[in-house]
Scaffold this active site. Structure first.
Site, PDB file in Angstrom:
ATOM      1  N   ASP A 354      -3.180 -10.769   6.371  1.00 48.33           N
ATOM      2  CA  ASP A 354      -3.210 -11.456   5.383  1.00 48.33           C
ATOM      3  C   ASP A 354      -2.058 -12.493   5.302  1.00 48.33           C
ATOM      4  O   ASP A 354      -0.801 -12.038   5.763  1.00 48.33           O
ATOM      5  CB  ASP A 354      -2.879 -10.332   4.302  1.00 48.33           C
ATOM      6  CG  ASP A 354      -2.422 -10.905   2.716  1.00 48.33           C
ATOM      7  OD1 ASP A 354      -3.739 -11.462   2.248  1.00 48.33           O
ATOM      8  OD2 ASP A 354      -1.454 -10.695   2.285  1.00 48.33           O
ATOM      9  N   GLU A 391      -5.583 -14.705   8.334  1.00 45.20           N
ATOM     10  CA  GLU A 391      -5.899 -15.652   7.017  1.00 45.20           C
ATOM     11  C   GLU A 391      -5.006 -16.841   7.244  1.00 45.20           C
ATOM     12  O   GLU A 391      -3.640 -16.537   7.240  1.00 45.20           O
ATOM     13  CB  GLU A 391      -5.484 -14.734   5.894  1.00 45.20           C
ATOM     14  CG  GLU A 391      -5.815 -15.527   4.582  1.00 45.20           C
ATOM     15  CD  GLU A 391      -5.472 -14.859   3.462  1.00 45.20           C
ATOM     16  OE1 GLU A 391      -5.956 -14.923   2.132  1.00 45.20           O
ATOM     17  OE2 GLU A 391      -4.471 -14.042   3.210  1.00 45.20           O
TER      18      GLU A 391
END
Length: 710
Positions: A354, A391
């Site tokens: 993330d 990401e």
């Protein structure tokens, strides 16, 4: 055990042991990084009774000592004394009980103090009017727990799915299984449900290979959410990097939580399904130091664990209040140790990072491609062999870094998402109104494996994780039904969530019974699905999109732990039909190796490589001038190669125009005839089409032709 026993060279008594609680020839030792502390106590709990054991040794910022033997099930934490100087980044407070950053399990919930919210509440929303002085953190902070890692893996073997064959399925533990009618009620929404035969059967029959789970690290809801009677559903608010979240377990004790998650991974592996974890190392649940709680890292060593400015304030590139500082070698070690822990103890097959740029910003806060964390991932003998996905953006300055991560990392490709949405939805809506679109150049780059983004260091196209919908944003079905987000249930006056969705409601906002509108929407969903699943790269589906799941237009359902986010397994006939179409598309992808090349397609014939060419509706190669034409809505994408045994060519006829169109099947050397294999408009498969013969395609449709070799 959660006290780990490691085979390693004999250690000097002046050298710190591994962080956390461990056993060596010397006995049981506890160690924790607290570089600026003046004293550290290990706190061992027997019920409510607390025994404090001073850690007498320190070196290199690590405090440690021999401690009483801690058997599995022992609850413990730390108390740390040291300077309280917020302007210098120091926030030590011996009144605070702190979780072990290396704790392998967590018992209890974070409880928020009445001095802040009028009454104490926990994750379950239960009021606690009888709490003690807020300076004593015992009622508010959960305990770390020693566990036994001696799990029976029964010969577990990792599926080791090649990237060329990988199909990622992004899901939430609770959301995927909470309403499955064949899962026993006591198991719904749990780790155990992930390994239930009914769930496994769905994944296997669908044809996905890799289950990517939203965060399963232990986490806590933000205090502001709890104050408003809401809770963090997605889990991007980490409380412990080594511990599974206890709220996802049917088991009611820490050892059972650990074993239950391992059992789920074992069952998924037995079904041939990989497990990838979405991991949040960029920030923690402690939020900003001027308003967030002290739960672990901040009380141990705020200045070491977090990125701070010269005035001791948090540097926030995550949008959550704090940023974990991987410029420090021991903080980087913590993240690497956590990753290895999940691979070695839980047998997971990879990770999705993330807000990955936040992990690799250097001393000047800029993205650092050769950051030590990247070097470690590439060289670590454990981690370099698992699937690693970034990401590639955070919310800091210059945080968008799609295509700039080094191998072995793959990346979520937001450029693919946006261009495919634009072609099939935003520009198609424009065509309906007689307005120009964006042209074909950007779309073609994504359909070519995004070589412009990932063409360096032999990354393309398998470094591109292609998707049009994920947990964050509209569902696939909602992209075709809403042009405006409907996030009022989140309690933020519809201010949250993205405004640029490139969606199209097909003339009616939200739910409708209009048969014509529904038919148009369903075809658009199939167009989007086919584009993701039949393009070079690694396709990703969000759970439920294979059957038209809706969130009622909510594109930021992070606090919706309810039917908004949970998959419904009771499907309408249209949803059952879409599910079958998704299975057919995934079967077609498996069959046609041309559509999943390991190397970037080339414009010319190269033995063993896919050749990629572009044709227009008259059957001729697309002229250069056509690429920038904003009125062009039709593209024939031709894949072929030399010596391809299962077929000479595959052509995707992509037509986003508002009217039906005759499209000439291209004449290609080595192809004696075409056969219609799939169409989003429901045209029967198997129909023969001669090279040079026109076929009529309906408005806004995708048709797949497979060529027969000479």
């Amino acid at each position: 055990m959660g006290v780990h026993v490691a085979a390693r060279p004999r250690r000097s008594s002046q050298t710190p042991p591994p962080p956390g609680v461990s056993r060596s020839a010397l006995g049981t030792e506890a160690a924790v990084l607290a570089r600026h502390a003046t004293a550290v106590d290990l706190c061992v709990f027997d019920g409510d009774a607390e025994e404090r054991v001073p850690l007498r040794r320190s070196a290199h910022g690590v405090w440690w000592d021999l401690v009483p033997d801690l058997s599995p099930g022992t609850r413990y934490g730390f108390r740390v004394d040291g300077p309280w100087s917020p302007a210098q980044g120091h926030r030590h407070n011996p009144h605070k009980l702190l979780l072990d950053p290396y704790g392998h399990a967590v018992d209890g919930w974070v409880r928020w103090a009445p001095a802040v919210y009028g009454h104490a509440v926990d994750e379950g929303g239960h009021a606690r009017p009888d709490v003690r002085d807020e300076r004593d953190s015992a009622p508010f902070v959960p305990r770390s727990v020693v566990v036994d890692h001696g799990f029976d893996w029964q010969g577990d073997v990792a599926p080791a799915v090649p990237w060329t064959d990988t199909v990622v399925y992004e899901a939430h533990v609770r959301g995927l299984t909470m309403r499955h009618p064949d899962v026993p009620p006591q198991l719904q929404g749990t780790y155990a449900a992930l390994g239930h035969p009914a769930v496994l059967q769905h994944l296997v029959s669908l044809g996905v290979t890799t289950l990517e789970l939203l965060p399963v690290h232990a986490y806590a809801s933000e205090p502001d959410l709890v104050r408003r009677g809401r809770y963090n559903y997605w889990g991007y608010n980490t409380l412990g990097f080594f511990a599974p979240h206890p709220g996802y377990a049917a088991a009611d004790h820490p050892q059972g939580v650990v074993d239950e998650l391992k059992g789920a991974v074992r069952a998924l592996h037995a079904a041939g399904i990989e497990v990838v974890l979405d991991v949040v190392y960029n920030h923690t649940a402690e939020q900003a130091s001027d308003r967030g709680p002290t739960l672990s890292w901040r009380g141990l060593d705020n200045r070491t664990y977090y990125r701070l400015d010269a005035q001791g304030r948090d540097v926030d590139v995550t949008g959550t209040g704090n940023t974990v500082d991987l410029r420090d070698p021991l903080v980087t070690r913590m993240v690497l140790d956590s990753l290895r822990h999940w691979v070695q103890e839980y047998h997971v097959d990879g990770f999705r990072f993330d807000l990955a740029p936040a992990l690799v910003r250097g001393d000047d806060d800029a993205y650092q491609r050769d950051h030590p964390f990247h070097v470690a991932l590439r060289t670590d003998p454990v981690l370099s062999g698992v699937k690693l996905i970034a990401e590639p953006w955070d919310v800091g300055v210059h945080g968008w870094r799609t295509g700039q991560f080094p191998p072995p990392l793959a990346e979520w490709n937001d450029r693919f998402r946006d261009s495919v949405r634009s072609f099939w939805l935003a520009d198609a809506a424009g065509a309906q109104r007689g307005a120009p679109g964006a042209g074909l150049r950007e779309l073609a780059s994504r359909l070519a494996g995004s070589a412009d983004l990932f063409g360096h260091e032999h990354r393309a196209p398998l470094a591109s994780v292609n998707f049009v919908a994920a947990h964050d944003g509209f569902t696939l079905a909602d992209l075709t039904a809403y042009e405006q987000k409907n996030n009022l249930p989140n309690g933020e006056d519809n201010r949250d969530g993205h405004g640029d969705n490139r969606s199209w409601n097909h003339g009616v906002e939200g739910a409708t019974t209009d048969a014509a509108v529904l038919a148009e929407r369903e075809r658009s969903v199939r167009n989007l699905l086919a584009t993701v699943l039949l393009s070079p790269g690694v396709p990703m589906l969000a759970a439920g999109d294979e059957a038209g799941r809706t969130q009622g237009g909510n594109n930021n359902a992070y606090n919706q732990d309810n039917s908004t986010s949970w998959l419904s397994w009771r499907r309408s006939p249209a949803q059952e039909a879409l599910l079958e179409q998704t299975r057919e598309l995934l079967a077609l992808r498996r069959e046609l190796a041309l559509l999943r090349p390991a190397a970037a397609p080339t414009p010319g014939p190269v033995a063993g490589r896919t050749r990629l060419r572009w044709f227009e509706e008259q059957g001729l190669e697309l002229p250069a001038a056509a690429w920038g034409d904003p009125w062009r809505r039709t593209l024939v994408v031709l894949h072929d190669t030399l010596h391809q045994p299962e077929g000479a060519a595959v052509a995707l006829v992509m037509h986003a125009g508002a009217d039906p169109l005759d499209v000439v099947a291209p004449k290609v050397e080595g192809v004696t005839g075409w056969r219609l294999r799939w169409s989003s408009d429901g045209a029967p498969a198997g129909s023969p089409v001669a090279p040079g013969q026109p076929i009529q395609v309906v408005a806004r449709s995708l048709t797949v032709l497979v060529g027969s070799p000479a």
